[in-house]
Each structure stands twice: as C-alpha cells, then as structure tokens.
Design a protein around this motif. Structure first.
Motif, short mmCIF file in Angstrom:
data_model
loop_
_atom_site.label_atom_id
_atom_site.label_comp_id
_atom_site.label_asym_id
_atom_site.label_seq_id
_atom_site.Cartn_x
_atom_site.Cartn_y
_atom_site.Cartn_z
N LYS A 20 0.82 -1.22 0.00
CA LYS A 20 0.00 0.00 0.00
C LYS A 20 0.85 1.26 0.00
O LYS A 20 0.39 2.30 -0.46
CB LYS A 20 -0.91 0.03 1.23
CG LYS A 20 -2.19 -0.73 1.05
CD LYS A 20 -3.09 -0.48 2.24
CE LYS A 20 -4.50 -0.82 1.91
NZ LYS A 20 -5.40 -0.56 3.03
N ARG A 21 2.05 1.18 0.52
CA ARG A 21 2.88 2.38 0.63
C ARG A 21 3.84 2.55 -0.55
O ARG A 21 4.72 3.39 -0.50
CB ARG A 21 3.64 2.38 1.95
CG ARG A 21 2.71 2.50 3.15
CD ARG A 21 3.44 2.52 4.48
NE ARG A 21 4.20 1.29 4.68
CZ ARG A 21 5.49 1.25 4.98
NH1 ARG A 21 6.18 2.33 5.14
NH2 ARG A 21 6.09 0.09 5.16
N LEU A 22 3.67 1.77 -1.59
CA LEU A 22 4.49 1.96 -2.79
C LEU A 22 4.13 3.31 -3.41
O LEU A 22 2.96 3.60 -3.61
CB LEU A 22 4.26 0.83 -3.80
CG LEU A 22 4.76 -0.55 -3.40
CD1 LEU A 22 4.26 -1.59 -4.38
CD2 LEU A 22 6.28 -0.59 -3.31
N ASP A 23 5.13 4.11 -3.73
CA ASP A 23 4.90 5.40 -4.37
C ASP A 23 4.78 5.16 -5.87
O ASP A 23 5.78 5.03 -6.57
CB ASP A 23 6.05 6.36 -4.06
CG ASP A 23 5.83 7.75 -4.60
OD1 ASP A 23 4.92 7.94 -5.45
OD2 ASP A 23 6.57 8.67 -4.19
N THR A 82 -10.78 -14.07 3.35
CA THR A 82 -11.32 -12.98 4.16
C THR A 82 -12.64 -13.33 4.83
O THR A 82 -13.05 -12.62 5.74
CB THR A 82 -11.52 -11.71 3.30
OG1 THR A 82 -12.36 -12.02 2.19
CG2 THR A 82 -10.20 -11.17 2.81
N ASP A 83 -13.30 -14.37 4.40
CA ASP A 83 -14.60 -14.71 4.97
C ASP A 83 -14.55 -14.89 6.48
O ASP A 83 -15.47 -14.49 7.18
CB ASP A 83 -15.17 -15.97 4.31
CG ASP A 83 -15.58 -15.72 2.86
OD1 ASP A 83 -15.73 -14.55 2.49
OD2 ASP A 83 -15.73 -16.70 2.13
N SER A 84 -13.49 -15.48 6.98
CA SER A 84 -13.43 -15.78 8.41
C SER A 84 -12.38 -14.95 9.16
O SER A 84 -12.09 -15.24 10.31
CB SER A 84 -13.14 -17.27 8.61
OG SER A 84 -11.88 -17.56 8.04
N ILE A 85 -11.84 -13.93 8.51
CA ILE A 85 -10.76 -13.17 9.14
C ILE A 85 -11.22 -11.76 9.47
O ILE A 85 -11.76 -11.04 8.62
CB ILE A 85 -9.53 -13.13 8.21
CG1 ILE A 85 -8.99 -14.55 8.04
CG2 ILE A 85 -8.46 -12.21 8.76
CD1 ILE A 85 -7.90 -14.69 7.03
N VAL A 94 -2.97 -7.63 6.21
CA VAL A 94 -2.13 -8.16 5.12
C VAL A 94 -3.00 -8.47 3.90
O VAL A 94 -2.63 -8.14 2.77
CB VAL A 94 -1.34 -9.40 5.58
CG1 VAL A 94 -0.72 -10.12 4.40
CG2 VAL A 94 -0.28 -9.01 6.60
N ILE A 95 -4.15 -9.07 4.11
CA ILE A 95 -5.05 -9.39 2.99
C ILE A 95 -5.53 -8.10 2.33
O ILE A 95 -5.57 -7.99 1.11
CB ILE A 95 -6.21 -10.28 3.45
CG1 ILE A 95 -5.67 -11.67 3.79
CG2 ILE A 95 -7.30 -10.36 2.37
CD1 ILE A 95 -6.66 -12.59 4.44
N ASP A 96 -5.86 -7.09 3.13
CA ASP A 96 -6.27 -5.81 2.58
C ASP A 96 -5.14 -5.20 1.74
O ASP A 96 -5.36 -4.69 0.64
CB ASP A 96 -6.67 -4.86 3.71
CG ASP A 96 -7.12 -3.51 3.20
OD1 ASP A 96 -8.09 -3.46 2.41
OD2 ASP A 96 -6.49 -2.50 3.58
N SER A 97 -3.93 -5.28 2.26
CA SER A 97 -2.76 -4.76 1.55
C SER A 97 -2.51 -5.53 0.25
O SER A 97 -2.22 -4.94 -0.79
CB SER A 97 -1.55 -4.86 2.48
OG SER A 97 -0.38 -4.46 1.84
#
Length: 184
Positions: A20-23, A82-85, A94-97
């Motif tokens: 996510k923080r990649l420019d 992501t269903d159970s996290i 991490v999954i969001d990223s």
C-alpha cells in the motif's frame, strides 16, 4: 570488516513487504535497479551455480498485461481467506494490503521477475535446491532496494498462470519463474 550494527539492524528489522505504501508516481531509475541486482547476485547459491536470471519489466503495456494475469491468478484467493478473518487483525491487514496491490499492480513502475535456469523435477530435493538458490538473492535485492528508499514485496500469485506470464514476457520453457517483485 566492520559494520554499523545499528544501521544493519535497522535495515533488517524494517524491511517489510510493501504494497500500500508503494509510491506509484515516483520514477524508479534503471541504474538503481541494476545496482541492486549487482548486489543481489552476491548472495549464496546451491553448488555456487548462480543459475538465475532477472527480468526487469518497465514497459507499461507489459506491466498492465502482467497485472491482469496476476489478478486472474489470484482468482478467489482473497475472498476465500477474508470470509473468516477479522479485518482489524494483522492477517486482515495483510489481505487488505495484498488486495490493494492486486488492484494497482499495473501502476507499479517496475516489476522484477527472478528466474531459475531449469525446471523442478518434482522431488523435494531438487525443488529445495532450486528455490534455496534464488530466494537469498531475492531477499538481498529487496534489502538493497530498501537501503535506497524503495519498497518491494515478493509475491507469487501470477504463478498460477505461469505459462501465460512466460508467453507474455518471452520467458523460455527451460526457465522457472520464482516470483514477482513489484518495485516503487
């Protein structure tokens, strides 16, 4: 040889998978990539064989096509997990990223594909030897990038469609892709 232990420890303890923080708007000079690869190839390899190559993809059309292969390779990988996290947990973040990277991979200015000469024969012995020879070099590459203010992460989701990626990039049949390292 003396090392600055504080700096070395800081490099080792702060180099993370950056997604996510990649420019995405900052140019990545090819001479910096070359310098980092020169350092990466100093990593230890099995039998001191140096049986790897590095493909640097900066062409916007090829990056977009590779990003499409990556997303299709990911398939339902993210939604299944992501269903159970809980999104507030470390795994959820991490999954969001990783989802963010999949959605934006085409905008990352440089994609580096580490390659190994040969194909695993299906035995654990050969597979461990092949990947054990490239992974230290990949990590050295990422550390060198970090020390120069660039972010990266090792990802492998495009490998579910490895043959499509190989065709797109002109990778010969006798080469094995070890991953994809987005750099920004």
């Amino acid at each position: 040889m003396e090392f600055d232990l504080d700096q070395t420890d800081a490099l080792l303890s702060t180099t993370r998978a950056v997604r996510k923080r990649l420019d995405l708007d900052r140019d990545v000079p090819m001479d910096v990539i070359t310098d980092c690869l020169k350092l990466a190839v100093q990593a230890p390899t099995g039998s001191n064989a140096q049986g790897w190559r590095w493909m640097v993809v900066s062409d916007p059309d090829k990056r977009a096509a590779l990003a499409d292969i990556y997303r299709r390779g990911a398939g339902d990988y993210f939604t299944q997990r992501t269903d159970s996290i809980d999104p507030a947990t470390q795994t959820g973040r991490v999954i969001d990223s990783a989802t963010y990277l999949a959605e934006n991979l085409q905008h990352v200015p440089v994609h580096v594909i580490p390659l190994i000469i040969g194909k695993p024969d299906g035995t654990n012995f050969q597979g461990a030897g092949m990947y054990g020879s490239i992974i230290p070099a990949m990590w050295s590459f990422q550390l060198a990038l970090r020390s120069r203010g660039l972010g990266s992460c090792l990802t492998t989701l495009h490998l579910r469609l490895e043959h499509e990626a190989a065709e797109l990039l002109g990778i010969p049949d006798h080469m094995t892709q070890a991953g994809l390292i987005p750099v920004a």
